[in-house]
Design a protein around this motif. Structure first.
Motif, short mmCIF file in Angstrom:
data_model
loop_
_atom_site.label_atom_id
_atom_site.label_comp_id
_atom_site.label_asym_id
_atom_site.label_seq_id
_atom_site.Cartn_x
_atom_site.Cartn_y
_atom_site.Cartn_z
N SER A 95 -5.82 16.34 -36.52
CA SER A 95 -6.66 16.04 -37.69
C SER A 95 -6.04 14.98 -38.59
O SER A 95 -6.74 14.32 -39.38
CB SER A 95 -6.91 17.33 -38.48
OG SER A 95 -5.70 17.79 -39.03
N LYS A 96 -4.74 14.76 -38.49
CA LYS A 96 -4.05 13.77 -39.31
C LYS A 96 -3.99 12.38 -38.65
O LYS A 96 -3.52 11.42 -39.27
CB LYS A 96 -2.63 14.25 -39.60
CG LYS A 96 -2.59 15.52 -40.44
CD LYS A 96 -1.14 15.94 -40.68
CE LYS A 96 -1.08 17.21 -41.53
NZ LYS A 96 0.30 17.65 -41.76
N PRO A 123 -6.53 10.18 -37.62
CA PRO A 123 -7.33 9.10 -38.24
C PRO A 123 -6.70 8.57 -39.53
O PRO A 123 -6.68 7.35 -39.77
CB PRO A 123 -8.66 9.79 -38.53
CG PRO A 123 -8.73 10.86 -37.51
CD PRO A 123 -7.35 11.35 -37.36
N GLN A 124 -6.15 9.48 -40.34
CA GLN A 124 -5.53 9.04 -41.58
C GLN A 124 -4.29 8.20 -41.30
O GLN A 124 -4.02 7.19 -41.98
CB GLN A 124 -5.17 10.26 -42.43
CG GLN A 124 -4.58 9.92 -43.79
CD GLN A 124 -5.55 9.17 -44.68
OE1 GLN A 124 -6.77 9.47 -44.67
NE2 GLN A 124 -5.08 8.17 -45.43
N ALA A 125 -3.56 8.57 -40.25
CA ALA A 125 -2.36 7.81 -39.90
C ALA A 125 -2.74 6.42 -39.39
O ALA A 125 -2.06 5.42 -39.70
CB ALA A 125 -1.56 8.57 -38.83
N ALA A 139 -5.44 4.73 -40.22
CA ALA A 139 -5.89 3.96 -41.38
C ALA A 139 -4.70 3.46 -42.18
O ALA A 139 -4.67 2.29 -42.63
CB ALA A 139 -6.79 4.81 -42.25
N ASN A 140 -3.68 4.30 -42.36
CA ASN A 140 -2.49 3.88 -43.09
C ASN A 140 -1.75 2.77 -42.35
O ASN A 140 -1.18 1.85 -42.96
CB ASN A 140 -1.55 5.06 -43.31
CG ASN A 140 -2.16 6.11 -44.24
OD1 ASN A 140 -3.00 5.77 -45.09
ND2 ASN A 140 -1.71 7.37 -44.11
#
Length: 320
Positions: free
Chosen positions: A278-279, A281-283, A285-286
Motif C-alpha cells: 500500500s506504500k 504508490p506513495q514511494a 510519487a516521492n
C-alpha cells in the motif's frame, strides 16, 4: 393349741429346712459310700463360698472311681478360677485310659487357656484331618495350579498352652504349596508328581510352635487354572499400546500447535506485505518528485510487472 408351742414348731421347721439347705446330707452320704472322704463342714463351706457342692463332689466321685489321685481343694480352686471341673476330670480319665501323661495342673491350665482339653486328648489319641481351602499357585511357565490338601494332625498336649491353632497350620501349608508350585519349571511337573508337594511341604517342619503335630499331608485335588503368564503379557501389551497412543496424541497435538503457529505467522507476514504494498504508490510519487525515478524507469517497471502477471496466468492455466 398354745401360741408358744406353734412358734417352737415353726422355729424347729425353719432350722430343719436351713440345715438341709446348707448341709447336703444326701450328697455327703453318696460321697461316703463312693469312697470320697469329705466332711459336712467342707460341704457347708462350699455353700457359704457360693460353690455348688454337686459340681465338686460328682467329678470327685468319678475321679476316685477311675483311680485318679485328686483333692477337693484342687477341684474347688479350679472351679473358682472359672474352669470346667467336669471337663478336666473327663480329660484326665481319657488320658489315663490312653496311657497319655497328663497331670491335673496341666489339664487345668489348658482348660483355663480356653481350649477344649477333652477334645485335645481325643485328637491326641485319634488324629483328625484338616482340609485346606483351594490354594492357587503359579508355576514358572505362567500356568495357574489349584491345589486342595488334607492335613492329618495330632494334638500335642505339651504345646496346647501357648501353641498356635489350626489356622496357623492351614496358613503354613498354603504357603508351602505356593512355594513348591512356584519353584516348578513347568506346571506339568506338578501334575505328574503331586506327591512332590506333600514331601516338600512336610519336610519344612510346619508344626513348629503349634499345638499340633503334622502326621501327613495328602493332595486331595489338583486342577489347572488360568494362563497367568499370557494374561500378564496381554495386560502389558495393552498398557504399552495405551502409552504409544498417548505419545502419538501428544505428537499430533504438538504438530497442530506448530501448524497453527505457522498459519498465524503467514497471516502476520501477509498483513505486513499488504501494508508494504500500500506504500508503493506513495514511494513512486516521492521518487518522481525527488528525481530519483525517471519516466523510462517507471515504464520498464510496469513492463516487468505485466510480464510477471502474464507468466503467473499462463502457469495457472497449465496447472488446470
Amino acid at each position: 393349741m398354745d401360741i408358744g408351742i406353734v412358734l417352737i414348731i415353726l422355729i424347729i421347721l425353719i432350722l430343719v429346712v436351713s440345715f438341709f439347705r446348707f448341709v447336703p446330707l444326701g450328697l455327703w452320704v453318696t460321697a461316703l459310700f463312693s469312697g470320697v472322704k469329705i466332711s459336712i463342714l467342707t460341704l457347708i463351706g462350699m455353700n457359704i463360698r457360693r460353690v455348688k457342692p454337686t459340681n465338686i463332689v460328682n467329678p470327685m466321685i468319678k475321679a476316685t472311681k477311675a483311680g485318679l489321685n485328686l483333692t477337693i481343694d484342687k477341684l474347688e480352686a479350679h472351679l473358682l478360677a472359672g474352669g470346667d471341673v467336669n471337663m478336666v476330670v473327663n480329660a484326665l480319665i481319657a488320658a489315663q485310659r490312653a496311657n497319655i501323661m497328663l497331670e491335673f495342673e496341666q489339664a487345668a491350665a489348658i482348660d483355663l487357656a480356653g481350649r477344649d482339653v477333652l477334645e485335645a486328648v481325643k485328637v491326641s489319641v485319634n488324629p483328625k484331618v484338616i482340609e485346606t481351602p483351594i490354594i492357587s499357585a503359579v508355576a514358572k511357565d505362567g500356568i495357574e495350579v489349584k491345589v486342595k490338601a488334607k492335613v492329618t494332625v495330632r494334638a500335642n498336649i505339651e504345646r496346647l498352652v501357648g501353641g498356635a491353632g489350626e489356622e496357623t497350620i492351614l496358613a503354613r501349608v498354603g504357603e508351602g504349596v505356593v512355594t513348591t508350585v512356584g519353584s516348578a519349571v513347568k506346571h506339568k511337573d506338578v501334575l505328574e508328581n503331586p506327591d512332590m508337594i506333600s514331601k516338600v511341604v512336610l519336610s519344612k517342619g510346619l508344626d513348629s510352635g503349634t499345638a499340633f503335630e503334622i502326621l501327613s499331608i495328602d493332595i486331595a485335588d489338583i486342577d489347572i487354572g488360568r494362563n497367568i503368564g499370557a494374561q500378564l503379557q496381554t495386560d502389558q501389551a495393552e498398557a504399552d499400546k495405551k502409552i504409544a497412543q498417548a505419545k502419538a496424541e501428544e505428537r499430533r497435538a504438538m504438530a497442530i500447535a506448530q501448524e497453527q503457529e505457522m498459519k498465524a505467522l503467514v497471516v502476520e507476514m501477509q498483513s505486513k506485505l499488504v501494508e508494504a504494498e500500500s506504500k508503493i504508490p506513495q514511494a513512486i510519487a516521492n521518487a518522481f518528485e525527488s528525481g530519483k525515478l525517471g519516466i523510462m524507469d517507471y515504464y520498464n517497471m510496469k513492463n516487468i510487472m505485466a510480464d510477471t502477471k502474464m507468466r503467473e496466468s499462463i502457469s495457472s492455466v497449465e496447472e488446470k
